[in-house]
Design a protein around this motif. Structure first.
Motif, PDB file in Angstrom:
ATOM      1  N   ALA A 170      37.738  59.603 -45.696  1.00  0.00           N
ATOM      2  CA  ALA A 170      37.165  59.703 -47.036  1.00  0.00           C
ATOM      3  C   ALA A 170      36.994  58.312 -47.647  1.00  0.00           C
ATOM      4  O   ALA A 170      37.822  57.431 -47.448  1.00  0.00           O
ATOM      5  N   SER A 171      35.915  58.128 -48.380  1.00  0.00           N
ATOM      6  CA  SER A 171      35.644  56.832 -49.013  1.00  0.00           C
ATOM      7  C   SER A 171      35.992  56.818 -50.490  1.00  0.00           C
ATOM      8  O   SER A 171      36.016  55.756 -51.108  1.00  0.00           O
ATOM      9  N   GLY A 172      36.220  57.975 -51.070  1.00  0.00           N
ATOM     10  CA  GLY A 172      36.527  58.015 -52.492  1.00  0.00           C
ATOM     11  C   GLY A 172      37.216  59.298 -52.879  1.00  0.00           C
ATOM     12  O   GLY A 172      37.196  60.286 -52.129  1.00  0.00           O
ATOM     13  N   PHE A 173      37.807  59.289 -54.045  1.00  0.00           N
ATOM     14  CA  PHE A 173      38.557  60.445 -54.514  1.00  0.00           C
ATOM     15  C   PHE A 173      38.398  60.590 -56.017  1.00  0.00           C
ATOM     16  O   PHE A 173      38.533  59.609 -56.754  1.00  0.00           O
ATOM     17  N   LEU A 174      38.077  61.779 -56.468  1.00  0.00           N
ATOM     18  CA  LEU A 174      38.007  62.077 -57.898  1.00  0.00           C
ATOM     19  C   LEU A 174      38.636  63.440 -58.161  1.00  0.00           C
ATOM     20  O   LEU A 174      38.594  64.331 -57.313  1.00  0.00           O
TER      21      LEU A 174
END
Length: 217
Positions: free
Chosen positions: A93-97
């Motif tokens: 994964a490249s990002g998390f929100l």
């Protein structure tokens, strides 16, 4: 992909942006992998909890070490129910929100990962560390791995890496070290290149796993 109602909301938000185009949706992890493989989007917004194939396995298939030309994966989930969010980072994964992030933050998240900049918002990083510190910390830190990193990076780069792992943004790191945000960005780029890391997320994982952050001596 998020649930139907959430997907519709996300699609509406993204479609309203002049620089974004929604090319597909999926109701489960298997559909997500198939659609992303066929449509080759720049960014996939991925839920952790999905039927048939969860978001972790779907992310691994799309962006793991064996994936060719992987898309950027932006994970959306909630900490209080998703005990495996850390695993999503480990598999690509490249990002998390968080799912309740405001629309502007979600749009910015997609743009950020599309530019190749991992999205690890400071507040989210601190929450991640708080919830998963024991999993992030190695039980028996590899002295060799740690020594390799210390030997590879300059003292200033090590400082920047440790601050990244603490959840500081580039602007906060700049204030802490009395340098400009542009200089911080340069240091981050050098760290990723020297350590052969894909993005900021991997830098955080590495820092914890070798004991450079999280309270490991």
């Amino acid at each position: 992909m998020p649930s139907g109602l959430v997907r519709t909301g996300y699609a509406t938000i993204f479609s309203a942006q002049p620089d974004m185009k929604v090319v597909g949706e999926a109701a489960n992890g298997l559909e997500a992998v198939e659609a992303a493989t066929r449509m080759r989007p720049d960014v996939v917004v991925m839920d952790i909890r999905m039927p048939l194939l969860d978001g972790i396995q779907a992310t691994r298939r799309l962006a793991g070490p064996d994936a060719a030309d992987p898309p950027k994966i932006l994970v959306v989930t909630t900490f209080n129910v998703d005990a495996y969010v850390y695993d999503a980072f480990r598999v690509g994964a490249s990002g998390f929100l968080l799912k309740d992030s405001p629309p502007a933050e979600l749009v910015n998240g997609v743009r950020t990962v599309a530019r190749g900049e991992a999205l690890l918002a400071p507040a989210v990083t601190r929450t991640l560390i708080g919830h998963f510190a024991e999993r992030l910390r190695p039980g028996d830190p590899s002295r060799t791995a740690r020594e390799d990193v210390v030997r590879t990076l300059t003292p200033r780069e090590l400082e920047v890496l440790e601050l990244i792992a603490e959840g500081l943004s580039n602007a906060e790191i700049a204030v802490s070290l009395f340098i400009t945000p542009e200089t911080v960005k340069t240091y981050v780029s050098r760290i990723l290149t020297k350590l052969d890391l894909r993005d900021r997320v991997q830098a955080v994982v590495l820092a914890f796993r070798i004991g450079l952050a999280g309270g490991t001596p």
